[in-house]
Design an enzyme around this catalytic site. Structure first.
Site, mmCIF file in Angstrom:
data_model
loop_
_atom_site.group_PDB
_atom_site.id
_atom_site.type_symbol
_atom_site.label_atom_id
_atom_site.label_comp_id
_atom_site.label_asym_id
_atom_site.label_seq_id
_atom_site.Cartn_x
_atom_site.Cartn_y
_atom_site.Cartn_z
ATOM 1 N N TYR A 176 0.813 -1.216 0.000
ATOM 2 C CA TYR A 176 0.000 0.000 0.000
ATOM 3 C C TYR A 176 0.854 1.278 0.000
ATOM 4 C CZ TYR A 176 -2.744 3.906 1.356
ATOM 5 O OH TYR A 176 -3.276 5.166 1.358
ATOM 6 N N HIS A 209 4.066 17.727 6.660
ATOM 7 C CA HIS A 209 2.902 17.134 5.978
ATOM 8 C C HIS A 209 1.995 18.285 5.526
ATOM 9 C CE1 HIS A 209 -0.635 14.020 6.304
ATOM 10 N NE2 HIS A 209 -0.116 14.022 5.100
ATOM 11 N N ASP A 223 0.822 17.423 -0.553
ATOM 12 C CA ASP A 223 0.951 16.533 0.607
ATOM 13 C C ASP A 223 2.185 16.805 1.472
ATOM 14 O OD1 ASP A 223 -0.255 14.235 1.985
ATOM 15 O OD2 ASP A 223 1.509 13.104 1.373
ATOM 16 N N ARG A 265 -7.624 5.454 -3.959
ATOM 17 C CA ARG A 265 -6.759 6.580 -4.333
ATOM 18 C C ARG A 265 -6.520 6.640 -5.836
ATOM 19 N NH1 ARG A 265 -4.158 9.777 0.042
ATOM 20 N NH2 ARG A 265 -5.142 8.884 1.876
#
Ligand code: GTP
Ligand code: SPV
Ligand code: MN
Length: 591
Positions: free
Chosen positions: A206, A235, A284, A376
């Site tokens: 993942y 982040h 991100d 996603r």
């Protein structure tokens, strides 16, 4: 005896050649493939992935160059409970991280990795994080047995030959070793060795567990490099906002996973805000450094987006929808009979004959989601119509505001401005958010998530907060710090604020505060907008609803501060005194 290609044909770095040989001795792959990032290679790997059933081609008319990947149903999100920081001493990892002694981790994962690539191909993936030629940029190399990871890394990073060129003869690169194993959750470990600039990840395919460039290197390991070298790895999304006069200002915003970074980074201005434009730098991760002007400058180390699919639509995020029109990978979304994809919250209703994320015929009456909540898309940033012209700028962009935000049904108002840098760091340090499907575990529980880095800080969180405070002292032109909450709900359970494109109104208030003396009033918890200070022309929101979205309720805040205090207590002696002091002052002010 297996023979492998000579590393010297690919790299001048002795250290890299030695490390690849060492990994091959451990894992014994059938073949070794050095990735060069070329188009021919993309085709070769894609064909191999399709032949193996790892990728399902989508309709060349509807989604040219796009593929669907279905992961093992036990492997659909990051797994924080088996993620470890393996610093020499336990105190180095701090109270918010799982720790494993480095010797124990190398031995335990080493045993799992032994001969683990037998009859499999080992991909050697050199990549650059950051714009080529940037002083911010860093080289990593990921070794993996997953063709899905190799193809994803190609989208998410600047992968292949440019990375080997940048590395040259140097030994300075992040060493990431990943092996899928048999996806038995009992053999799943994601281990970080900051002292060795090394990551070992086994048992998961993942995203955040397996694309080692992302959370593992660009946040956990990079946060340690940043501490040692005097910068920040966060982040955060980075976005440019251009006003009708043509001036562009940049902000960086930290929200926990699945709390709106990609959406805010790509936002489409509402029609009422004429002349405003948005430019995405990153969605991100941000690497931030003090620039020659004494301000904070940021780059996006990545080259693609690994975004949450559900909720993404032409209405909520048209730039994301355009980004996935071609050359995108989809993971765990639903498939339509005509070779397209579907997820909850997309514009069209589900077509007949839909297959769910596990490939089973989907029954709309079943009450089950067709797409996994953490399904996603992986798309190159070059596909984004709103991509900033500075996304590849080696110098990065100057940041005029830092924003912290979480997903909170209560207490947290739409927006607040901090009094000063230390207060802003306090806001970030104590922020809370409801857990989401981006990580395995219970969803919807409020947990403290300092700077949205709880799962991503590679060292002791108290020292990390101290690093933020120290960096602030070195900034002669510090950005202002704000906090936001798009997710407050009414008693009836509806979102009070319309969110998405309308969030530009909140950003406009921030920019007015910074550059035009915009109006706001002092409250015990920060500067808040007067209802009249927020641009609401063209927005359909009842005055009472707006009042509730902005409200600061003393009782809710007393509870909040008590809960934040428990978290600060947990950090222990590494907690900077200045933050403890802010907490005391705020508790006193709230009475
Ligand atoms: P990660 O990739 O996990 O780090 O997530 P992210 O922070 O980039 O979150 P993203 O933008 O993908 O949003 C996650 C979910 O929140 C999606 O389902 C969005 O539709 C939803 N969301 C984003 N912005 C808003 C908003 O302003 N209001 C509301 N109500 N929902 C939002
Ligand atoms: C997150 O969970 O914050 C993500 C997705 O951005 S992952 O890459 O899996 O971490
Ligand atoms: Mn994220």
């Amino acid at each position: 005896m297996t023979s492998y290609p000579a590393a010297e044909a690919f790299t001048k770095s002795r250290a890299l050649a030695d490390w690849v040989a060492e990994c091959a001795r451990l894992t014994r792959p059938e073949r070794i493939v050095w990735c060069d990032g070329s188009e021919a290679e993309r085709r070769r790997l894609t064909d191999a992935a399709v032949a193996a059933g790892t990728l399902i081609p989508l309709s060349p008319e509807k989604r040219p160059g796009c593929h669907l990947h279905r992961s093992n149903p036990n492997d659909v999100a990051r797994t924080e409970e088996v993620t470890f920081i393996c610093s020499p001493a336990k105190a180095g990892a701090g109270v918010t991280n799982n720790w494993m002694a480095p010797d124990e981790a190398y031995a335990k994962l080493g045993a799992l990795l032994k001969d683990s690539m037998a009859r499999r191909t080992m991909y050697v993936i050199p990549y650059v994080m950051g714009p080529l030629g940037s002083p911010f940029a860093k080289v990593g190399v990921e070794i993996t047995d997953s063709v899905y990871v190799a193809l994803s890394m190609r989208i998410m990073t600047r992968m292949g030959r440019p990375a080997l060129e940048m590395l040259g003869e140097s030994a300075d690169f992040n060493r990431g070793l990943h092996c899928t194993l048999d996806l038995d959750p009992r053999k799943r470990f994601i281990c970080h060795f900051p002292q060795d600039n090394t990551i070992w990840s086994v048992g998961s395919g993942y995203g955040g567990n397996a694309l080692l460039s992302k959370k593992c290197f660009a946040l956990r390991i990079a946060s340690c490099l940043a501490r040692d070298e005097g910068w920040l790895a966060e982040h955060m999304l980075i976005v440019g906002i251009q006003n009708p006069a043509g001036e562009t200002r940049y902000l960086a915003a930290a929200f926990p996973s699945a709390c709106g970074k990609t959406n805010l980074a790509m936002l489409t201005p509402p029609p009422a805000l004429k002349g405003w434009k948005i430019f995405t730098v990153g969605d991100d991760i941000a690497w931030l450094r003090i620039g020659p002007d004494g301000g904070l400058w940021a780059i996006n180390p990545e080259a693609g987006y690994f975004g949450v699919a559900p909720g993404t639509s032409m209405k909520s995020n048209p730039n994301a929808m355009r980004s996935v029109e071609r050359d995108a990978l989809f993971t765990n979304v639903a498939a339509t009979p005509d070779g397209d994809v579907w997820w909850e919250g997309m514009d069209a209703p589900p077509p007949n004959g839909l297959r769910d994320w596990q490939g089973r015929p989907w029954n709309p009456q079943s009450g089950e989601k067709a797409a996994h909540p953490n399904s996603r898309f992986t798309a190159p940033m070059a596909n984004n119509p709103a991509l900033s012209p500075h996304a590849n700028d080696p110098r990065g962009v100057p940041i005029s505001a830092i924003v912290f935000g979480g997903r909170r049904a209560t207490t947290m108002p739409l927006v607040l401005e901090s009094f000063d840098w230390t207060h802003g760091v306090f806001m970030g340090a104590t922020m809370g958010s409801e857990t989401t499907a981006a990580a395995a575990g219970k969803v919807g529980v409020v947990r403290r998530d300092p700077m949205a880095m709880l799962p991503f800080c590679g060292y002791n969180i108290g020292e990390y907060l101290g690093h933020w405070l120290n960096l602030g002292k070195r900034l002669t032109k510090p950005p202002r710090i704000f906090m936001v909450n798009w997710f407050r709900k009414s008693a009836g359970g509806d979102f009070l604020w319309p969110g998405f494109g309308e969030n530009l109104r909140v950003r406009k208030w921030m920019l007015d505060r910074i550059h035009n003396d915009g109006d706001g009033h002092r409250t015990p918890v920060g500067f808040a907008p007067d209802p009249a200070g927020l641009e609401i022309a063209g927005l359909e929101i009842a005055p009472e609803q707006l009042r509730q979205a902005l409200a600061i309720d003393r009782d809710e805040w007393r509870h909040e501060i008590a809960s934040a205090g428990e978290f600060l207590d947990k950090i222990g002696p590494t907690l900077p005194a200045a933050l403890r002091e802010r907490h005391r002052a705020l508790a006193a002010a709230l009475g």
